[in-house]
Design an enzyme around this catalytic site. Structure first.
Site, PDB file in Angstrom:
ATOM      1  N   CYS A 280       0.851  -1.205   0.000  1.00 44.42           N
ATOM      2  CA  CYS A 280       0.000   0.000   0.000  1.00 44.42           C
ATOM      3  C   CYS A 280       0.881   1.248   0.000  1.00 44.42           C
ATOM      4  O   CYS A 280       0.950   1.979  -0.965  1.00 44.42           O
ATOM      5  CB  CYS A 280      -0.898   0.025   1.238  1.00 44.42           C
TER       6      CYS A 280
HETATM    7  N1  SAJ Z   1       5.954   2.408   9.126  1.00 43.50           N
HETATM    8  C1  SAJ Z   1       6.956   3.181   9.680  1.00 43.50           C
HETATM    9  N2  SAJ Z   1       6.615   4.140  10.586  1.00 43.50           N
HETATM   10  C2  SAJ Z   1       5.307   4.360  10.949  1.00 43.50           C
HETATM   11  C3  SAJ Z   1       4.301   3.568  10.352  1.00 43.50           C
HETATM   12  C4  SAJ Z   1       4.648   2.589   9.460  1.00 43.50           C
HETATM   13  O1  SAJ Z   1       8.141   3.012   9.388  1.00 43.50           O
HETATM   14  O2  SAJ Z   1       5.051   5.232  11.778  1.00 43.50           O
HETATM   15  C5  SAJ Z   1       6.326   1.386   8.128  1.00 43.50           C
HETATM   16  C6  SAJ Z   1       5.939  -0.017   8.556  1.00 43.50           C
HETATM   17  O3  SAJ Z   1       6.974  -0.619   9.296  1.00 43.50           O
HETATM   18  C7  SAJ Z   1       5.722  -0.720   7.219  1.00 43.50           C
HETATM   19  C8  SAJ Z   1       5.228   0.405   6.316  1.00 43.50           C
HETATM   20  O4  SAJ Z   1       5.594   1.628   6.940  1.00 43.50           O
HETATM   21  O5  SAJ Z   1       6.915  -1.235   6.712  1.00 43.50           O
HETATM   22  C9  SAJ Z   1       3.716   0.381   6.107  1.00 43.50           C
HETATM   23  O6  SAJ Z   1       3.183   0.277   7.398  1.00 43.50           O
HETATM   24  P1  SAJ Z   1       1.591   0.537   7.660  1.00 43.50           P
HETATM   25  O7  SAJ Z   1       1.410   0.601   9.139  1.00 43.50           O
HETATM   26  O8  SAJ Z   1       1.112   1.662   6.859  1.00 43.50           O
HETATM   27  O9  SAJ Z   1       0.930  -0.837   7.221  1.00 43.50           O
HETATM   28  P2  SAJ Z   1       0.308  -1.272   5.845  1.00 43.50           P
HETATM   29  O10 SAJ Z   1       1.227  -1.112   4.719  1.00 43.50           O
HETATM   30  O11 SAJ Z   1      -0.276  -2.607   6.096  1.00 43.50           O
HETATM   31  O12 SAJ Z   1      -0.835  -0.179   5.619  1.00 43.50           O
HETATM   32  C10 SAJ Z   1      -2.142  -0.502   5.897  1.00 43.50           C
HETATM   33  C11 SAJ Z   1      -2.922   0.506   5.103  1.00 43.50           C
HETATM   34  N3  SAJ Z   1      -4.287   0.065   5.034  1.00 43.50           N
HETATM   35  C12 SAJ Z   1      -4.923   0.196   3.878  1.00 43.50           C
HETATM   36  O13 SAJ Z   1      -4.396   0.673   2.883  1.00 43.50           O
HETATM   37  C13 SAJ Z   1      -6.305  -0.281   3.859  1.00 43.50           C
HETATM   38  C14 SAJ Z   1      -2.861   1.877   5.744  1.00 43.50           C
HETATM   39  O14 SAJ Z   1      -3.844   2.740   5.121  1.00 43.50           O
HETATM   40  C15 SAJ Z   1      -3.168   1.807   7.213  1.00 43.50           C
HETATM   41  O15 SAJ Z   1      -3.101   3.116   7.775  1.00 43.50           O
HETATM   42  C16 SAJ Z   1      -2.143   0.895   7.851  1.00 43.50           C
HETATM   43  O16 SAJ Z   1      -2.370  -0.418   7.302  1.00 43.50           O
HETATM   44  C17 SAJ Z   1      -2.293   0.862   9.347  1.00 43.50           C
HETATM   45  O17 SAJ Z   1      -2.690   1.904   9.929  1.00 43.50           O
HETATM   46  O18 SAJ Z   1      -1.922  -0.165   9.914  1.00 43.50           O
END
Ligand code: SAJ
Length: 441
Positions: A280
């Protein structure tokens, strides 16, 4: 009295939705499509799950799940009560009243949208669907996709969108591994080509989701999803840049964030990491960037965020090099253990994981590197070799590189049995001489 001979498809479909006699087709039995299909089956709708992968179809028809977040029992129950069936025969699309398209929308090697999966699904739909069907695209994509690739195609095939066929876009908001939010609790945005399309999309999703948020057009709905995830990418990049700055200033950014988030308004914590993985956040902003370029708008925020986030794996490699240097060692010949290769906690997904990039860089610099990740049994390296991960945690390596914070790893054992640890996930708030933490040196 003039009898209205024209079939009122809208009224017929609304009736079927409200009486749960509408038959639902979901194209794409992945981490978005399968949960959606099962949720409607739980509500006693008849659901047909379509997928081109015969193995997935066979597994599902055996009453088993291949998706971590969908318990096998739920598939078995849905099958047993004859509310769910999987199929590779897309001709059966003429049996359904509603079709949700949940297929991948990856990027090509040149970072352009790859719409081939959506186009293949639309081709099957236009070939087989019956008049009066509601079609909803859920795959994340650039604004305009639903109108151009679905509505316009249907009109060309002679179907009047808004009266004989109905078209919506509704962004998927599935968060893999998130146990805090049940997908039904997450508000469901839906936009349509016409107001009647929106009305039907709202009626459809209201059967499963506690809150449905109707918006005026498919472009607004498409842009909603991209705004959500571009917001995330930009803010993660911002905090990653602050991490590099704080390392130079000798300030612990993690402590700073802890203090900043005590402010009850006007601040939202993001955390530094080794980069941005998943399918995403690294990709969605590029859809928006690509569409903007068409209008000669080159989003500097999106560009800069991608540059910073994709540079983080090399920053981690530099931290490993500096840490080994303090032991008069180099990466070349070092016995390293990478702990965690999944892109985030407690999931088995390695897509776009920054750990894969760090693994390649360390290997290229001559490290003997093993990987331990209790969620990931194996992964493919850059040359597509299958790399098996270690079955158990071992210690006494020249350095441990922690890339993912899984809840089932014994980090205390790591802390006590190694003298050089690179921590990219703030496993420990306390400062240890032998722990080199991103965002704090
Ligand atoms: N990450 C960081 N720092 C942060 C947050 C995330 O380095 O503060 C990294 C994570 O380790 C990962 C990547 O970014 O490698 C993405 O992390 P993510 O928490 O965004 O997880 P995803 O990719 O599974 O994103 C999903 C998305 N959901 C949908 O698209 C429906 C996102 O919109 C959500 O906000 C996210 O999950 C969530 O909140 O968990």
């Amino acid at each position: 009295m003039l009898i209205n001979l024209e079939t009122n498809y809208k009224q017929q479909l609304l009736e079927k939705i409200n009486t749960k006699t509408a038959k639902i087709g979901v194209i794409g039995m992945g981490y978005v499509g399968l949960p959606l299909a099962i949720e409607f089956a739980k509500k006693d709708f008849q659901v047909l799950g379509f997928d081109v992968d015969a193995n997935k179809v066979a597994t599902l028809n055996d009453g088993k799940s291949h998706i971590l977040d969908v318990p096998t029992a739920e598939v078995a129950i849905a099958k047993a009560k004859k509310c769910f069936e999987a199929s590779s025969d897309f001709a059966a699309l003429n049996e359904v009243d509603i079709i949700s398209i949940c297929v991948p929308t990856p990027l090509t090697a040149s970072h352009e949208p790859d719409m081939s999966y959506v186009k293949a699904a639309v081709a099957s739909i236009t070939q087989h669907m019956k008049r009066g069907t509601l079609i909803v695209l859920e795959s994340t994509t650039y604004p305009g996709t639903t109108r151009e690739l679905i509505a316009d195609e249907l009109e060309k095939a002679g179907d009047k969108v808004g009266t004989e066929v109905f078209v919506c876009f509704s962004p998927e908001r599935i968060d893999p591994g998130n146990t805090e939010f049940d997908s039904r609790d997450v508000p469901k945005v839906v936009g349509g080509i016409t107001s009647d399309c929106v009305m039907l999309g709202r009626a459809y999703y209201s059967q499963v989701f506690k809150e449905v948020v109707p918006v005026s057009t498919t472009e607004v709905a498409e842009m909603t999803k991209l705004l959500e995830n571009t917001f995330r990418s930009v803010n993660i990049a911002f905090i990653n840049e602050m991490a590099v700055l704080c390392e130079k200033l000798g300030i612990d950014l993690w402590e700073v964030i802890g203090a900043a988030k005590t402010k009850p308004f006007g601040f939202m914590p993001f955390y530094p990491g080794p980069g941005v993985g998943g399918h995403c956040i690294p990709l969605d902003p590029m859809y928006l960037y690509w569409k903007g370029k068409e209008k000669n708008h080159f989003s500097r925020f999106i560009e800069l965020a991608q540059q910073i986030n994709t540079a983080m794996p090399t920053h981690v490699t530099q931290i490993v090099s500096n840490a080994l240097n303090k032991k008069q060692k180099s990466i070349s010949g070092a016995r390293l253990l990478m702990v965690g290769v999944a892109y985030k906690s407690d999931i088995d997904d390695v897509r776009e994981s920054p750990a894969l990039e760090v693994y390649e860089e360390l290997k290229q610099l001559g490290a003997n590197i093993e990987v331990y990740d209790p969620f990931v049994a194996s992964f493919r390296d850059a040359k597509n070799n299958k790399i098996q991960t270690n079955s158990k945690l071992t210690n006494n390596h020249d350095a441990i590189v922690i890339m993912t914070k899984h809840s089932n790893i014994d980090y205390t054992a790591i802390l006590e049995n190694n003298d050089c640890i690179i921590d990219t996930r703030n496993i420990w708030n306390e400062k240890y001489e032998h722990v080199h933490k991103i965002g704090s040196m």
